[in-house]
Design a protein around this motif. Structure first.
Motif, PDB file in Angstrom:
ATOM      1  N   ARG A 189       1.089   5.602  -0.484  1.00  0.00           N
ATOM      2  CA  ARG A 189       0.635   4.702  -0.423  1.00  0.00           C
ATOM      3  C   ARG A 189       1.021   3.367   0.838  1.00  0.00           C
ATOM      4  O   ARG A 189       0.474   1.930   1.136  1.00  0.00           O
ATOM      5  CB  ARG A 189       1.888   3.645  -1.280  1.00  0.00           C
ATOM      6  CG  ARG A 189       1.678   4.077  -2.653  1.00  0.00           C
ATOM      7  CD  ARG A 189       3.267   3.323  -3.384  1.00  0.00           C
ATOM      8  NE  ARG A 189       3.182   4.123  -4.630  1.00  0.00           N
ATOM      9  CZ  ARG A 189       4.723   4.274  -5.624  1.00  0.00           C
ATOM     10  NH1 ARG A 189       5.484   2.930  -5.313  1.00  0.00           N
ATOM     11  NH2 ARG A 189       4.646   4.151  -7.383  1.00  0.00           N
ATOM     12  N   LEU A 197      -0.950  -4.142  -4.301  1.00  0.00           N
ATOM     13  CA  LEU A 197      -0.217  -4.066  -2.963  1.00  0.00           C
ATOM     14  C   LEU A 197      -1.069  -6.306  -2.654  1.00  0.00           C
ATOM     15  O   LEU A 197      -0.404  -7.344  -1.939  1.00  0.00           O
ATOM     16  CB  LEU A 197      -0.927  -3.929  -1.141  1.00  0.00           C
ATOM     17  CG  LEU A 197      -0.248  -2.435  -1.235  1.00  0.00           C
ATOM     18  CD1 LEU A 197      -0.848  -1.505  -0.290  1.00  0.00           C
ATOM     19  CD2 LEU A 197       1.481  -2.599  -1.545  1.00  0.00           C
ATOM     20  N   CYS A 227       6.241  -3.794  -0.916  1.00  0.00           N
ATOM     21  CA  CYS A 227       5.680  -2.843  -2.458  1.00  0.00           C
ATOM     22  C   CYS A 227       6.438  -2.779  -3.449  1.00  0.00           C
ATOM     23  O   CYS A 227       7.057  -1.653  -3.336  1.00  0.00           O
ATOM     24  CB  CYS A 227       4.701  -1.286  -1.749  1.00  0.00           C
ATOM     25  SG  CYS A 227       4.173  -0.740  -2.794  1.00  0.00           S
TER      26      CYS A 227
END
Ligand SMILES: [Zn+2]
Ligand SMILES: [Zn+2]
Length: 282
Positions: A189, A197, A227
């Motif tokens: 991520r 995002l 996030c």
């Protein structure tokens, strides 16, 4: 004949993008239940048509002109030294540098009032999907494309390679705006961008974070990575923006009336910060 070809390629591109992204949006929706013809779909379609039929050729001409100018002014020895490196190193340098440039360029758009005027058009979308990715003022497009491609031009990459990078970034930009939620495993991520995002970047707060595009690594490095494990409550702006394609194209160029602010102490009027500190955020 040329117009017919442009219309045909625009229609084919629209169908292609529909066929790629609509099934993804139906299978993995970030906002389940969002209709295909959601509000302001027609405005975003006009932005799509404007990009394909009017602005892209103008932007490409400006980029080619800028690239040729850079080739003339940069020292020949510098470009020869760059070209003599291994190809994988050159590709790595271009990707890293263009991510760095576009990150700070984008962050400046959110900070500097004059740049924000144009970029706010993109952020006025209240419904995100693959089509909303095309809502962008042409001046914003020139600015962003110039920054993205500057390193490749400076390093002397061939036009075909630059065109391939532009095409890839274009598809990626459409993906991260699509109404899709496909969270990656945790370690990935912070390395690879994703719709969730960029959706947070479209939160109503102007400084919501996530300014990077392909890889969020610049956001991680510079402390703007966001996030959460859910979608923002609402997308859009916390300031007025007219609705409609033409109105949004014209709006950034209209003079702004500066409203004097009333302080809490008595009724003294203070000037807006922008008039005291030069180009600061509006
Ligand atoms: Zn932005
Ligand atoms: Zn966006």
């Amino acid at each position: 004949m040329k117009v017919l070809l442009m219309l045909l390629s625009t229609g084919v591109s629209f169908l292609f993008l529909c066929l790629v992204f609509r099934p993804l949006e139906m299978a993995f929706p970030a906002r389940p239940g969002q209709r295909f013809f959601r509000p302001e779909w027609w405005t975003d379609l006009l932005f799509f048509l404007g990009q394909y039929l009017l602005w892209t050729s103008l932007v490409i001409s400006l980029l080619v002109y800028g690239g040729e100018w850079l080739a003339r002014v940069l020292p020949h020895d510098f470009r020869t030294a760059v070209a003599s490196q291994p190809w994988w190193l050159q590709v790595g340098e271009v990707i890293l540098l263009s991510d760095f440039f576009v990150y700070w360029g984008h962050r400046l758009q959110h900070r500097v009032g004059f740049l924000w005027r144009f970029h706010a058009v993109h952020h006025s979308a209240e419904h995100l999907d693959w089509l909303a990715a095309h809502r962008e003022h042409p001046i914003d497009t020139v600015y962003t494309m110039g920054l993205i491609n500057l390193p490749a031009f400076v390093l002397g990459f061939p036009l075909e390679t630059i065109a391939a990078l532009v095409a890839f970034r274009g598809i990626w930009a459409i993906y991260i705006h699509s109404n899709v939620r496909l969270p990656l495993p945790r370690p990935l991520r912070v390395l690879v961008g994703a719709p969730e995002l960029h959706h947070w970047h479209h939160d109503r707060a102007r400084d919501a974070g996530n300014y990077a595009n392909i890889s969020p690594i610049m956001d991680v490095l510079f402390g703007t990575y966001v996030c959460p494990d859910h979608e923002p409550a609402a997308f859009g702006l916390s300031e007025p923006m007219p609705r409609g394609y033409v109105a949004q194209l014209v709006h950034p160029m209209l003079p702004r009336t500066r409203k004097p602010r009333v302080t809490g102490k008595g009724n003294a009027l203070v000037e807006p910060r922008s008039s005291r500190a030069g180009a600061t955020a509006e």
